[in-house]
Write a protein that holds these residues in place. Sequence first.
Motif, mmCIF file in Angstrom:
data_model
loop_
_atom_site.group_PDB
_atom_site.id
_atom_site.type_symbol
_atom_site.label_atom_id
_atom_site.label_comp_id
_atom_site.label_asym_id
_atom_site.label_seq_id
_atom_site.Cartn_x
_atom_site.Cartn_y
_atom_site.Cartn_z
ATOM 1 N N VAL A 196 29.494 36.020 50.441
ATOM 2 C CA VAL A 196 29.100 37.432 49.896
ATOM 3 C C VAL A 196 30.354 37.117 49.063
ATOM 4 O O VAL A 196 31.029 37.735 47.727
ATOM 5 C CB VAL A 196 28.719 37.612 50.889
ATOM 6 C CG1 VAL A 196 28.854 40.068 50.821
ATOM 7 C CG2 VAL A 196 27.431 37.973 51.744
ATOM 8 N N THR A 197 31.562 36.590 50.178
ATOM 9 C CA THR A 197 33.232 37.498 49.335
ATOM 10 C C THR A 197 32.939 36.565 47.516
ATOM 11 O O THR A 197 33.936 37.182 47.358
ATOM 12 C CB THR A 197 34.626 36.816 50.662
ATOM 13 O OG1 THR A 197 33.908 37.823 51.156
ATOM 14 C CG2 THR A 197 35.640 37.452 49.929
ATOM 15 N N THR A 255 26.286 47.704 43.971
ATOM 16 C CA THR A 255 26.633 48.740 42.798
ATOM 17 C C THR A 255 28.856 48.971 42.808
ATOM 18 O O THR A 255 29.514 48.956 41.756
ATOM 19 C CB THR A 255 26.238 50.283 43.650
ATOM 20 O OG1 THR A 255 24.945 50.210 42.970
ATOM 21 C CG2 THR A 255 26.809 51.372 42.268
ATOM 22 N N ALA A 256 28.916 48.398 44.030
ATOM 23 C CA ALA A 256 30.578 48.744 44.529
ATOM 24 C C ALA A 256 30.808 47.286 43.538
ATOM 25 O O ALA A 256 32.002 47.760 42.437
ATOM 26 C CB ALA A 256 30.685 48.586 45.775
ATOM 27 N N ILE A 257 29.841 46.466 44.112
ATOM 28 C CA ILE A 257 31.055 45.015 42.959
ATOM 29 C C ILE A 257 30.873 45.374 41.500
ATOM 30 O O ILE A 257 31.909 44.922 41.062
ATOM 31 C CB ILE A 257 29.875 43.922 43.314
ATOM 32 C CG1 ILE A 257 30.330 43.358 44.952
ATOM 33 C CG2 ILE A 257 30.447 42.786 42.736
ATOM 34 C CD1 ILE A 257 29.568 42.508 45.279
ATOM 35 N N GLY A 285 36.079 37.399 37.754
ATOM 36 C CA GLY A 285 35.614 36.809 36.545
ATOM 37 C C GLY A 285 36.278 37.476 35.140
ATOM 38 O O GLY A 285 36.040 36.733 34.264
ATOM 39 N N VAL A 286 35.892 39.049 35.172
ATOM 40 C CA VAL A 286 36.375 39.793 33.889
ATOM 41 C C VAL A 286 37.592 40.246 33.739
ATOM 42 O O VAL A 286 38.083 40.245 32.286
ATOM 43 C CB VAL A 286 35.746 40.583 34.092
ATOM 44 C CG1 VAL A 286 33.844 41.075 34.735
ATOM 45 C CG2 VAL A 286 36.766 41.329 35.319
ATOM 46 N N MET A 309 34.097 37.901 44.696
ATOM 47 C CA MET A 309 35.098 37.414 43.455
ATOM 48 C C MET A 309 34.956 36.949 42.393
ATOM 49 O O MET A 309 35.686 37.062 41.639
ATOM 50 C CB MET A 309 36.608 36.757 44.980
ATOM 51 C CG MET A 309 36.919 37.401 46.364
ATOM 52 S SD MET A 309 37.708 36.428 47.245
ATOM 53 C CE MET A 309 39.076 36.047 46.534
ATOM 54 N N THR A 310 33.566 36.264 42.432
ATOM 55 C CA THR A 310 33.511 35.419 41.529
ATOM 56 C C THR A 310 33.635 36.321 40.105
ATOM 57 O O THR A 310 33.920 36.317 39.123
ATOM 58 C CB THR A 310 32.563 34.468 41.085
ATOM 59 O OG1 THR A 310 33.025 33.289 42.111
ATOM 60 C CG2 THR A 310 31.754 33.675 39.755
#
Length: 340
Positions: free
Chosen positions: A275-276, A154-156, A285-286, A280-281
Amino acid sequence: MDRWNRRRILLVSEIVAGLALATVPAAMWLGILTITQLVVVAFTQGLCFVFFGLAERAALPMIVPAAQVPAAVAQNEARSRGAALAGPPLGGLLFGLGRALPFLADAVSLAIGAIGLLFIRSDLQKRTSAPAEPLWRSAAAGLRWVWRHPLIRTAIVLIAVSNLVFQALILILVVLAQRQHATSATIGVMLGIYSGGGLIGALAASRLHRHVTPRAVIIGVNWIWAALLPLFTIAASPLQIGVIGAACAFIGPLWNVVIATYATVLVPNELLGRVTSAAMTLSWGVMPLASLGAGYLLAALGPTGAVWVLTAVMFIAAITATASPAVRRAPPLAAHDTSS
């Protein structure tokens, strides 16, 4: 990050980036500098930045005690924002003194960084047997871990949404200021004020995170952003736009500190690099899509209409954060620090 020696990754990233930069003044002095070379150097810099950043994030909990991870993350946030704020004017000053000087200064700074890494004696990763699975399958383990952990997942998603909004917002604010007949210098001041809010917020985050719960940060920051964004539509001057932007940027580091600390504490260190990287991807990526979307919004709705669209997106993000069971049950970071 999880298979290779992290110390070596850090060192190689610094050295390769420094050598790439050093080719620019050398080519200048020889009179053979081309745009192609600058593109290759920029690409190499970006590549080294990603490798170094991932290795640094994964190595942090191997150097810093768990109880000090939030403070360390906050200090890194302040360092990054301070460098981002000071770098462009410093680069301009050096370029004015000599076209080769910015590249030489960067190369020297990277060499100093590489030397500094030699003084780190801690083991930067847990000793594990080399995985037998293929690299692509091992890398996918990071995505699988993110998907199975509701809070991090959810945080990502929320980070990706905020990155989308604020990456698009920068272009929109520039156009909004131009509509108010702002000069290039005025726009520079406006964006400087905006960035300054982030630097002050990063310095404050090292103390603020102790006084608010992670749940309050994850939910509250999104609602504050949703409340601040409409103010851009009634700002009467670029200075006011900069001040509102500074308020938005001020609370961003607190959000980053909480999320980064959660990831550092919750994720097994042998998976932290993957995981990092996955996070980040997804969250970075947005950004290219945000810039493209901002252009379409400006063409179709103008800057004011574009701000209202971004406000609606942030409002949905705030509702999502509030309604998420994983966020509502987010444990205090201190609980994880103690168990670690």
